[in-house]
Design an enzyme around this catalytic site. Structure first.
Site, mmCIF file in Angstrom:
data_model
loop_
_atom_site.group_PDB
_atom_site.id
_atom_site.type_symbol
_atom_site.label_atom_id
_atom_site.label_comp_id
_atom_site.label_asym_id
_atom_site.label_seq_id
_atom_site.Cartn_x
_atom_site.Cartn_y
_atom_site.Cartn_z
ATOM 1 N N GLY A 28 -0.221 -3.134 -2.357
ATOM 2 C CA GLY A 28 0.375 -2.099 -3.189
ATOM 3 C C GLY A 28 1.728 -2.612 -3.653
ATOM 4 N N ASN A 59 4.077 13.158 5.040
ATOM 5 C CA ASN A 59 4.683 11.830 4.881
ATOM 6 C C ASN A 59 6.026 12.045 4.218
ATOM 7 O OD1 ASN A 59 5.445 9.222 4.264
ATOM 8 N ND2 ASN A 59 3.529 8.646 3.287
ATOM 9 N N ARG A 118 3.537 10.840 9.484
ATOM 10 C CA ARG A 118 3.678 9.398 9.393
ATOM 11 C C ARG A 118 5.098 9.022 9.804
ATOM 12 N NH1 ARG A 118 5.328 5.705 4.422
ATOM 13 N NH2 ARG A 118 4.783 3.658 5.277
ATOM 14 N N ARG A 152 9.997 -6.833 -3.414
ATOM 15 C CA ARG A 152 10.429 -7.530 -2.198
ATOM 16 C C ARG A 152 9.977 -8.979 -2.230
ATOM 17 N NH1 ARG A 152 8.052 -3.336 2.117
ATOM 18 N NH2 ARG A 152 7.889 -1.724 0.521
ATOM 19 N N GLY A 154 -3.200 0.059 -4.121
ATOM 20 C CA GLY A 154 -3.191 0.117 -5.570
ATOM 21 C C GLY A 154 -3.598 -1.150 -6.276
ATOM 22 N N HIS A 163 1.949 -0.979 7.829
ATOM 23 C CA HIS A 163 0.690 -0.576 7.189
ATOM 24 C C HIS A 163 -0.452 -0.489 8.205
ATOM 25 C CE1 HIS A 163 2.291 -2.457 3.194
ATOM 26 N NE2 HIS A 163 2.587 -1.168 3.245
ATOM 27 N N GLU A 193 -4.850 6.712 4.236
ATOM 28 C CA GLU A 193 -3.949 6.809 5.387
ATOM 29 C C GLU A 193 -3.802 8.243 5.861
ATOM 30 O OE1 GLU A 193 -0.522 3.705 5.010
ATOM 31 O OE2 GLU A 193 -1.209 4.142 2.975
#
Length: 413
Positions: free
Chosen positions: A225, A8, A106, A256, A345, A195, A399
């Site tokens: 998360g 990743n 990823r 965000r 998380g 996701h 993941e």
């Protein structure tokens, strides 16, 4: 040993895991970071099988993690992969003796072109690069990792697993924005969702936990998360998701904004003299929980709520309000719901968030057990009561394992 190396890659770091293809055990994992800075950092963790004994019990197998760290210059991703290979050689397991059979990568944005794990060819690399316009912070970094990994492992398959692929099952009514159709088509403006690897893994793990076929379930998965999204899944297929053209739309996140009236941007550009770059930075890095409370981590927000801080309290209430709004909307889209799962998380570790998000859903048959909800565990678990018409679960996401599974499947097709 047959193992898959999962990578990743970010712009200045990359994470990796070496996963046994047969047992799905993590053999080693690591992080190479601060790439391009004067001094980089590498951490390599090896999983070592051992035996645990005590005076009253027979020996039991146990797993010990040994972590090795080093600081050194890492000028680019190619140098980072050399550092990773050196860590495997020095600290194990030896890739010279048992090289990986494939590398899974990823990749954040696959646009409308990629809907399944894809063997990486020069043409696929060109496509990933062209899609960087839709994910300028992610795809170029993913591509750097791919090229460095292919140089390090030139003789084995490399597979791209796209965050957007799971959402390619969305119907046109779900992915189409109501703007000028010719402009949208020319610039590939539509909902893609993100996701997807996590949503796929969690929905299948939830079905396995309940011992029910995934194609018989109506599910809502909250991936909460620092980035957060929610997906409605019917029969194992994504039918609605909160993130859109980019990972900015939808839920309130750590930094965000999530959903926003587009006219807010026009207003701020005119009245606050903010440029496109200023607005981009504000929405992605100075909004969400951080913008509302000065705290970007939900743990700090909850601590502020418990201390009576009004800004933290408002941030928490806005966050939960958005979760409830999406839950209600997705129950309507699905025509009811059988399973609601929380992951990532915040979803896995914040009982107050789960409790408050579900607090108004009694009309849909949701009933949370406060004792179960307070339990902390790394295993899938039920937090609803036995009498709840809807199973509410906490399902830790994985993941990397999902990428390994899809990589293995792509190399065997």
């Amino acid at each position: 040993m047959s193992a898959i190396l999962v990578v990743n890659s970010g712009s200045s770091s990359f994470k990796y895991q070496l996963i046994d293809a047969d047992t799905e055990a993590v053999l080693a994992s690591g992080l190479v970071e601060r790439i391009g800075e004067s001094v980089g950092h590498a951490a390599h963790t090896v999983t070592v099988a051992g035996m645990r004994t005590d005076a009253s019990a027979a020996p039991e197998p146990t797993v010990l993690d040994a972590t090795f760290e080093r600081d050194l210059p890492i000028p680019d991703h190619a140098a980072g992969f050399a550092v990773m290979l050196e860590a495997f050689a020095q600290d194990g397991p030896s890739l010279a003796q048992s090289p990986p059979i494939a590398v899974g990568h990823r990749v954040v944005h696959g646009g409308a072109r990629f809907f399944e794990p894809t063997l990486i060819t020069p043409l696929v690399e060109i496509n990933i690069d062209e899609l960087s316009v839709l994910a300028p912070l992610h795809n170029p970094a993913n591509l750097q990792g791919i090229r460095a990994a292919k140089a390090a492992f030139p003789d084995i398959p490399h597979v791209a697993v796209f965050d957007t692929a799971f959402h390619q099952s969305l119907a046109p009514a779900a992915y189409t924005y109501a703007i000028d159709r010719e402009l949208a088509s020319a610039h590939r403006v539509r909902r893609y969702g993100f996701h997807g690897t996590s949503h796929k893994f969690v929905s299948e793990a939830a079905a396995a936990f309940l011992e029910r076929p995934v194609d018989a379930l109506r599910q809502i998965v909250f991936h909460l998360g620092n980035g957060a999204s929610v997906t409605a899944i019917e029969g194992g297929r994504s039918v609605e998701t909160s993130m859109g053209l980019t990972p900015l739309e939808g839920l309130v996140m750590g930094t965000r904004s999530g959903d926003l009236d587009p006219a807010v941007l026009i207003h701020l550009a005119r009245r606050a003299d903010l440029s496109v770059s200023d607005l981009d930075t504000m929405l992605n890095k100075r909004s969400g929980l951080l913008g509302l409370s000065g705290r970007g981590d939900m743990r700090d927000v909850v601590a502020g709520v418990e201390a009576g801080d009004p800004d933290a309290t408002l941030a928490f209430e806005v966050y939960v309000h958005r979760l409830r709004a999406y839950a209600g909307a997705y129950i309507a889209q699905l025509g009811g719901v059988d399973v609601i799962s929380f992951t990532a998380g915040v979803g896995e570790n914040a009982p107050l968030v789960r409790e408050q998000a579900m607090a108004t859903l009694a009309f849909a048959g949701v009933e949370i057990d406060p004792v179960r909800n307070a339990v902390r565990s790394r295993e899938p678990r039920r937090i609803s009561t036995d009498s709840s018409a809807v199973a509410v679960l906490v399902v830790p996401t994985n993941e990397e394992l999902e990428i390994a599974r899809q990589t293995l499947a792509a190399t065997r097709d």
